[in-house]
Design an enzyme around this catalytic site. Structure first.
Site, short mmCIF file in Angstrom:
data_model
loop_
_atom_site.label_atom_id
_atom_site.label_comp_id
_atom_site.label_asym_id
_atom_site.label_seq_id
_atom_site.Cartn_x
_atom_site.Cartn_y
_atom_site.Cartn_z
N ALA A 66 39.89 11.14 34.47
CA ALA A 66 40.55 12.10 35.35
C ALA A 66 41.36 13.03 34.46
O ALA A 66 41.73 12.66 33.33
CB ALA A 66 41.46 11.35 36.32
N GLY A 109 38.40 7.63 34.74
CA GLY A 109 37.63 8.15 35.87
C GLY A 109 36.18 8.45 35.52
O GLY A 109 35.32 8.43 36.40
N GLU A 112 34.52 5.23 35.91
CA GLU A 112 34.54 4.92 37.34
C GLU A 112 33.52 5.76 38.11
O GLU A 112 32.86 5.26 39.03
CB GLU A 112 35.96 5.12 37.88
CG GLU A 112 36.93 4.09 37.31
CD GLU A 112 38.39 4.43 37.54
OE1 GLU A 112 38.82 5.54 37.16
OE2 GLU A 112 39.12 3.59 38.08
N GLU A 132 43.48 3.61 31.15
CA GLU A 132 44.62 4.14 31.91
C GLU A 132 45.94 3.47 31.55
O GLU A 132 47.00 4.06 31.60
CB GLU A 132 44.38 3.99 33.42
CG GLU A 132 43.28 4.86 33.97
CD GLU A 132 41.91 4.19 33.96
OE1 GLU A 132 41.71 3.22 33.20
OE2 GLU A 132 41.03 4.65 34.71
N1 CAA Z 1 42.19 14.88 30.73
C1 CAA Z 1 42.47 16.13 30.30
N2 CAA Z 1 42.05 16.62 29.12
C2 CAA Z 1 41.32 15.80 28.34
C3 CAA Z 1 41.00 14.49 28.72
C4 CAA Z 1 41.47 14.04 29.98
N3 CAA Z 1 41.17 12.82 30.46
N4 CAA Z 1 40.29 13.92 27.73
C5 CAA Z 1 40.16 14.85 26.76
N5 CAA Z 1 40.78 15.99 27.14
C6 CAA Z 1 40.89 17.24 26.38
C7 CAA Z 1 41.89 17.11 25.23
O1 CAA Z 1 43.20 17.29 25.70
C8 CAA Z 1 41.41 18.21 24.32
O2 CAA Z 1 41.85 19.44 24.84
P1 CAA Z 1 42.64 20.49 23.86
O3 CAA Z 1 41.58 20.88 22.86
O4 CAA Z 1 43.02 21.58 24.79
O5 CAA Z 1 43.75 19.74 23.24
C9 CAA Z 1 39.89 18.18 24.50
O6 CAA Z 1 39.65 17.51 25.74
C10 CAA Z 1 39.18 17.41 23.42
O7 CAA Z 1 39.76 16.12 23.34
P2 CAA Z 1 40.31 15.47 21.99
O8 CAA Z 1 40.78 16.54 21.04
O9 CAA Z 1 41.30 14.43 22.36
O10 CAA Z 1 38.97 14.82 21.41
P3 CAA Z 1 38.84 13.58 20.43
O11 CAA Z 1 37.42 13.55 20.01
O12 CAA Z 1 39.89 13.61 19.39
O13 CAA Z 1 39.16 12.29 21.35
C11 CAA Z 1 38.99 10.94 23.34
C12 CAA Z 1 38.28 11.95 22.39
C13 CAA Z 1 39.18 9.62 22.62
C14 CAA Z 1 38.06 10.74 24.53
C15 CAA Z 1 40.35 11.51 23.78
O14 CAA Z 1 40.17 12.83 24.26
C16 CAA Z 1 41.01 10.71 24.87
O15 CAA Z 1 41.57 9.67 24.61
N6 CAA Z 1 41.00 11.24 26.12
C17 CAA Z 1 41.67 10.62 27.24
C18 CAA Z 1 40.96 9.37 27.71
C19 CAA Z 1 41.71 8.76 28.85
O16 CAA Z 1 42.84 8.31 28.71
N7 CAA Z 1 41.08 8.73 30.04
C20 CAA Z 1 41.67 8.17 31.22
C21 CAA Z 1 42.36 9.26 32.01
S1 CAA Z 1 43.32 8.65 33.35
C22 CAA Z 1 42.20 8.30 34.57
O17 CAA Z 1 41.02 8.52 34.42
C23 CAA Z 1 42.82 7.72 35.84
C24 CAA Z 1 41.82 7.06 36.72
O18 CAA Z 1 41.79 5.87 36.93
C25 CAA Z 1 40.86 7.82 37.47
#
Ligand code: CAA
Length: 258
Positions: A66, A109, A112, A132
């Site tokens: 998400a 998400g 999911e 999360e």
């Molecule tokens: N939401 C918003 N933006 C996201 C995102 C997310 N879930 N995941 C990645 N992005 C964005 C980053 O912010 C980045 O944007 P900017 O260039 O503007 O900074 C872009 O996508 C590229 O991401 P990274 O630079 O972080 O890429 P990476 O290769 O270094 O890392 C990754 C990849 C490990 C997937 C890392 O992006 C990450 O950890 N993302 C978040 C994963 C996460 O925590 N997901 C769960 C979200 S909460 C949820 O989903 C609630 C639920 O139950 C439904």
């Protein structure tokens, strides 16, 4: 039909839906949900479409979760009041079969959403996870429930409590995905499987989906009874008459979906 955050195309009887926010690793914001609801409803309502494939743009991510930036400023009142994520129930209400084709990250998400599909095919670079907890929250789109049903309590608990990612090979042996293929062949493999399903008698395909899903909702006795009644009901369809006649006459069936 054109959308802001997804691409939708019909390839014969198969609808291909592609998440298309590569700059945010296909993070699922409210617009993605709005677009997906519309695309899945259109797929379900179109009699020419028999199966769908949902995939991510690029090989890096199916969806990295998400959209954290959208959720960051929200309060409890905002989330509870809007029943945040409840719209995904409209996607799981899709009656026709659909496949998630997962390459790269399927996190939070994203994992999911993939688990809402009837089955998942993974590229060998796929990584599934429910991270999360690292954000101070928990799964919110069904992960704690669907992951546990798919891979069992021990692994699900470990993944949800630590945010550990599971690679494609482990996801296959754990029962999360139906099949792993080289990432470069993922879309072709998913479309091939979707075409195979699309060629089946459509009413029977919907019936099978309802039966298998009932296994998650009912006791064994209720589920077996439900299955038997659905089986009986298919004897009211033209496709049953055709399917059994085709077998006896040693020819392929010609389905009407009636
Ligand atoms: N939401 C918003 N933006 C996201 C995102 C997310 N879930 N995941 C990645 N992005 C964005 C980053 O912010 C980045 O944007 P900017 O260039 O503007 O900074 C872009 O996508 C590229 O991401 P990274 O630079 O972080 O890429 P990476 O290769 O270094 O890392 C990754 C990849 C490990 C997937 C890392 O992006 C990450 O950890 N993302 C978040 C994963 C996460 O925590 N997901 C769960 C979200 S909460 C949820 O989903 C609630 C639920 O139950 C439904």
């Amino acid at each position: 039909m054109s959308f802001e955050t997804i691409l939708v195309e019909q390839r014969g009887a198969v609808t291909l839906i592609t998440l298309n926010r590569p700059q945010a690793l296909n993070a699922l914001n409210s617009q993605v949900l709005t677009d997906l609801i519309q695309a899945f409803a259109a797929f379900d309502a179109d009699p020419s479409q028999r199966c769908a494939v949902l995939t991510g743009s690029g090989e890096k991510a199916f969806a990295a979760g998400a959209d954290i930036k959208e959720m960051q400023p929200q309060s409890f009142g905002d989330m509870y009041g809007s029943n945040f994520f409840a719209g995904y129930d409209r996607i799981t209400a899709t009656r026709k079969p659909w496949i998630a084709a997962v390459a790269g990250f399927a996190l939070g998400g994203g994992c999911e959403l993939a688990m809402m599909a009837d089955l998942i095919i993974a590229g060998d670079n796929a990584k599934f996870g429910q991270p999360e907890i690292k954000l101070g929250v928990s799964p919110g789109m069904g992960g704690s429930q669907r992951l546990t049903r798919a891979i069992g309590k021990a692994k699900s608990m470990e993944m949800c409590l630590t945010g550990r990612m599971m690679g494609a090979a482990e996801a296959e042996t754990s029962g999360l995905v139906a099949r792993v293929v080289p990432a470069a062949e993922l879309l072709d493999a998913a479309l091939k499987l979707a075409n195979e399903i699309a060629a089946m008698p459509p009413l029977a395909a919907i019936a099978v989906k309802e039966q298998v899903n009932a296994a998650y909702e009912m006791t064994l006795q209720q589920g077996v009874l439900f299955e038997r009644r659905v089986f009986h009901s298919l004897f009211g369809s033209e496709d049953q008459t055709e399917g059994m006649a085709a077998f006896v006459e040693k020819r392929p069936g010609n389905w009407t979906g009636k």
